[in-house]
Design an enzyme around this catalytic site. Sequence first.
Site, PDB file in Angstrom:
ATOM      1  N   ASP A   1       0.822  -1.216   0.000  1.00  0.00           N
ATOM      2  CA  ASP A   1       0.000   0.000   0.000  1.00  0.00           C
ATOM      3  C   ASP A   1       0.850   1.258   0.000  1.00  0.00           C
ATOM      4  O   ASP A   1       2.088   1.201   0.032  1.00  0.00           O
ATOM      5  CB  ASP A   1      -0.924  -0.003   1.222  1.00  0.00           C
ATOM      6  CG  ASP A   1      -1.980  -1.098   1.149  1.00  0.00           C
ATOM      7  OD1 ASP A   1      -2.390  -1.442   0.026  1.00  0.00           O
ATOM      8  OD2 ASP A   1      -2.378  -1.615   2.208  1.00  0.00           O
TER       9      ASP A   1
ATOM     10  N   TYR B   1       7.313  -9.978   6.516  1.00  0.00           N
ATOM     11  CA  TYR B   1       7.284  -8.526   6.651  1.00  0.00           C
ATOM     12  C   TYR B   1       7.988  -8.127   7.942  1.00  0.00           C
ATOM     13  O   TYR B   1       8.010  -8.888   8.920  1.00  0.00           O
ATOM     14  CB  TYR B   1       5.847  -8.008   6.709  1.00  0.00           C
ATOM     15  CG  TYR B   1       5.143  -7.913   5.382  1.00  0.00           C
ATOM     16  CD1 TYR B   1       5.059  -6.698   4.700  1.00  0.00           C
ATOM     17  CD2 TYR B   1       4.544  -9.026   4.805  1.00  0.00           C
ATOM     18  CE1 TYR B   1       4.399  -6.599   3.482  1.00  0.00           C
ATOM     19  CE2 TYR B   1       3.884  -8.948   3.589  1.00  0.00           C
ATOM     20  CZ  TYR B   1       3.810  -7.722   2.938  1.00  0.00           C
ATOM     21  OH  TYR B   1       3.157  -7.636   1.736  1.00  0.00           O
TER      22      TYR B   1
END
Length: 437
Positions: free
Chosen positions: A143, A210
């Site tokens: 994003d 992540y």
Amino acid sequence: MCSLIVGNSPLIDRLEMAKVIRKRKITSREELEKLDKNELIDRLLSLEAHNQQLKNVILKSEKGKDSPVSKEITPGQRKFDFTKCHKRHIFMKLYYLGWDYQGFATQEDSPMTIEHHLFSALTRACLIADRESSNYHRCGRTDKGVSAFSQVISIDIRSKLEPSEQDKLDEEIKYCKLLNKILPKNIRIISWSPADPEISARFDCKCRSYKYFFPRGNLDIDAMNQAAKYIIGSHDFRNLCKMDVANGVTSFIRNVKDASVTCIDSGEKKVSGYDMCELSIKSNAFLWHQIRCIMGILLLIGERNEKPEVIKELLDVEKCQRKPQYCLAHYIPLNLFSVEYDNTNWYIDTEEFEKVIKDLQEEWGEAEIKATMMKSMLKDLTSSLGTDEETVCQQSGWLLQGVKSKIYRPLMERDTCESLEERIDHYTKKQRLEKTS
């Protein structure tokens, strides 16, 4: 009916057109009053994004053909004949510092995406004819503001080698060098690997990891790590993500293989609010905003406003059927850190790889100088008050987005969002989702 002429219409005409478009989408007060806090925030963010997109349309039209990004074929230049070329299917690994971009995926009204620059470079270098015919897949769709140290794409790309000779990687086109000459400095191709034509960077990824980097501040890192351990395993994460029911996502079970919160700056030195820490989380796949939601809860735990066991309560969807309203963690610290595939043979151009390291060192050097300058200023400011620099310990206070209430309200006592079943019914009635038994 008015029309928008991108290239030649006056600025005022385009602004008026924008006003007309917005008027058509106005929602009644009664409809707004039915929305909960999170939906109102989403609506506000959507309007701000739309406003930015309109600005980008105007900016893009003003630049026109003078934009270096949009200029793919110069006047008099012959179109490249791809029918005379060989092709091969490859994986390509890249890193990008995402905080200046609107996300990875292409957006119609904004050139500030990673994919926009990536496909601009691929077409300008005559490595592909166009995106539609390139058999393209991406590992993950990060994003706005999110970075990646190990994003991977799969693509059919031009080759100078006969199919029977494509194992001679040293003799292939210097893909990394060619693309890095065109790409912005904060986007770099690291390496590439041959791949079978049917292999996809998205669907054949075995694991994604992540990391979320953050300063210690006054956070209880041990409590955050204890809470992170409750996430490991197969769970229904509907209360720890943004439910994307409108796009057909109705199952929120994911298997987290590992999760931990640790301090990077470990050692014998004094514990400081300026120590850097990280959430590291690993899974085969993630949900929309799953990590930022998890981090949002972990920050509440680190601030000692919630117990680590609140994670277990949120994962119990039988007892907690509606997601409590809470804020996402900020997007800038999030990073797609590593991905895993079977049978990859990553080829590294040593000379170009050293240039990539140099480019990243320059980015680091500039950022570290700025951080050191600010740290020096903070030390000077606190000493002028006659206090220790750790007296004011709010280095991590900005990580939770949204307005903070003066009086903290426990998470499980807050207003809640719609349940998953209610959202499914809502989109089924709108005929945007087909309900199955």
